[in-house]
Design an enzyme around this catalytic site. Sequence first.
Site, mmCIF file in Angstrom:
data_model
loop_
_atom_site.group_PDB
_atom_site.id
_atom_site.type_symbol
_atom_site.label_atom_id
_atom_site.label_comp_id
_atom_site.label_asym_id
_atom_site.label_seq_id
_atom_site.Cartn_x
_atom_site.Cartn_y
_atom_site.Cartn_z
ATOM 1 N N HIS A 79 42.052 27.695 -32.715
ATOM 2 C CA HIS A 79 40.946 28.047 -33.470
ATOM 3 C C HIS A 79 41.161 29.536 -33.902
ATOM 4 C CE1 HIS A 79 36.744 27.891 -34.395
ATOM 5 N NE2 HIS A 79 36.629 29.501 -33.760
ATOM 6 N N GLU A 99 42.375 20.897 -34.462
ATOM 7 C CA GLU A 99 41.133 21.187 -33.665
ATOM 8 C C GLU A 99 40.406 20.043 -33.425
ATOM 9 O OE1 GLU A 99 38.179 24.839 -34.287
ATOM 10 O OE2 GLU A 99 39.895 25.044 -35.655
ATOM 11 N N ASN A 141 74.869 21.506 -27.865
ATOM 12 C CA ASN A 141 76.148 20.825 -27.549
ATOM 13 C C ASN A 141 76.171 20.337 -26.038
ATOM 14 O OD1 ASN A 141 78.519 20.608 -28.681
ATOM 15 N ND2 ASN A 141 79.395 21.680 -26.555
#
Lengths: 153, 698
Positions: free
Chosen positions: B46, B68, B433
């Site tokens: 918000h 939202e 990796n």
Amino acid sequence: MEEDIKVIVFALGTEEYGVEVDSVKTIERLSPITRVPKTYHFVKGVINLRGVVVPVIDLRGRFGLPETEHTEHTRIIIVNVNEMEVGFIVDTANDVIDLNTDLIESPPEVVGGIKAKYLRGVAKVGNDRLLIMLNLPEVLNKQEIIQLEDMGE
Amino acid sequence: MEMNQYLSMFIDESTDHLQSLNDNMMQLENNPEDISIVQVIFRSAHTLKGMSATMGFNDLASLTHQMENVLDLVRNNELKMNEFIFDTLFKSLDALETMVQDITQGGEGKADVSNIVAALQSIVRGDYGQAGAAGEAQASGAQNTTTEFRLDEYQYAVLEQSIKTGLPVFYLDVVIREDCVLKGVRAYMVFNALEENGEVVKSNPSVQDIEQEKFERSFSVYYISKIDQESLHQLISGISEIEQVNILAVDEESLIQISQEDEQVNEATSQILQAVKETAATAAPVASAAAEATPARRSAPVKPAASTNGSASQAGSRTIRVDIDRLDVLMNLFSELLIDRVRLEQLASDLKSQDLTETVEHMARVSGDLQNIVLKLRMVPIDTVFNRFPRMIRDLAKSLDKKVDLVITGADTELDRTVIEEIGDPLVHLLRNAVDHGIESIAERVESGKSETGTLELRAFHSGNSVFIEIQDDGKGINREKVLKTAIKNDVVRADEANAMTDEQVYQLLFAPGFSTADKVSDISGRGVGLDVVKSKILSLGGNVSVDSNWGAGSKFSVQLPLTLSIIAAMLVRVGEEKYALPLSSIVETMIVDHKNIRHVHGTKMIDYRDTVIPIVALADIFDCPKSSDAQKESSDVIVIRKGERLAAFMVDDFIGQMEIVIKTLGKYLTNIHGISGATILGDGQVALIIDPNALVK
């Protein structure tokens, strides 16, 4: 090839030397030097230059001249060459002159040999003044120092 | 534009919010039932929305707005989180990040996020997953035109509830004068006035659109408030440039009416939706292809996020940005101040003036504190780099179909900023990796009797003159034979050399240029950029990287970084007239040794220490210190230091004390001086050398 350069003039004993002002960062009074063990004999140690640790070299020792006691005239010339910052201990430093590069002549043959490498030439200034111009990168060249020390042994 | 001065603040804060969104989403994924986390996420989203709308980054604002909407349903228990929702929300976060990144680089934060928006909207409608992405986009288009002003179930329930409990509900129609210049501001004032006195349940157009002036001249709201119609009318019409306010008290009956109208609209919508779904079904191959493409696309947003790691961490957390050069200047100026302080102290003691002495003492204390702060300015907790890894590992594990648990320790370890900025990329590579090559697939792990979930440990800690960062996995380890075979094939080593190599030497081959042991080039690693880049980066920072591995049990990559510009705790000692600093981390203890207890073993001086015999050397001998009084004394102060398993004792003349020191290099002229790792500047401006105990213990 006429070119005017500004040169810092300093003395070791009775001889006058010159370095181009471009590579000189500052000239300092002598400050306490911290010895650094296990390095070349002419490296006097390190100083605190406004927060930066800078090694200082006794230029007399570097050129094989007898080292002397430091006096109130003793100065440290901080030069910056190839990203290396180094201080030179010199007897006095008190002059800045304009020099025409044409006046610099090759070092005389007599000096010759390996030591002459760090001389850029000799300049005649004014009436009777001889200025030995230094070739700074060579003064700081460690290869050559090693060779010198080998010769000494 | 004036906005510029707020821009860097906006960037910092939104980076903060994005990080917190990411962190909390990860947490939520582990505890999907925890509504309190959703609340935190909602608030963050918000704020982010509000900020971006204020700054005029509308794409950013509208995407957060869509998020939202989803989160709102979740926090009101109307929607259960599931994998699709998590993925979509994560994708949204990635998109937001890219936008903020764009803004950071001077862009306008624009991006095409219609796919994500469509997915978010379909979640709100609850019809996701059935139609393909293509259908969703169309459906949302259709939806938008029909959802003019429809109360959803929740809003309806709220209104119904308040009418039942006797709270008046109003329907307001507000018309703004035609010549009004800042419609958005007027509307905002209306909303402000309304929210002070009650609750706006629903507005048309949405608050979001109104804030951005996306409305003609009028808007309408459903509003719950205790105040009567009369004063409400006065309240609103009191705001200047409001042309007309129509207020309608809503009672139970009219509410039912509204809902019926809604249902009609609903029916129409569902018919359209149905039609869309059918077309989507005929286009099924396309849709499923799109669905299949999603995992591939997933790695795409991850990659820029990873490569921009460095710059993102620059934004830092709750910080202001300061040019590092300025810090250097500050630090140097400060050391000059310290020199003057010592001179003042000297003067004060010479002059014996009470007032002066007191002032100088006070100044000494203040400058001491100041020193601490100045020195620490450059230090940043490694957390700023580490905090992005959990999300990265999550995505990575998901796309590789592995289960990985990332355990981070020592995130508060502080490192110099310059190092922090550089270390991100190599770490990303090592972590990828480890997940890609190290940790096995779930099936493999079960087969070899391990738990399904692989553990990846990321550790940071100070040790000696270094900071260590370790990446340890419990995967399959490194296959020595395979590494050697590849190395021989790639002419990295000769076959006859290979057999004589130690394991450590073999593992180091992984860092050779162009070396890859992966059977096939995967998307995650092996893009031609190998570990050699990692190694050269670390070496360029003056560090080192080593590998330890146990076939079948996992591998450990250990990155050692120097503390070049960092601060360490050190013990200051006096040897003769010289002062040296010893890193506290390698000191085991200090003690006093009687010279008569020193034994000679094969010409080496040794002392009894606990149950063992350890060598003892005088620092004065090692460094040829002049005027050391060691020889004449009967006993010496001794520092016991540790290097790995080995111990040794150093004789010194005096312990000066413990302090935090800034490590400085000796410069490029003096390199590789045996036993000296750097220098530091003491409070009185003098330089003291820092001893590298590791080099002295053989």
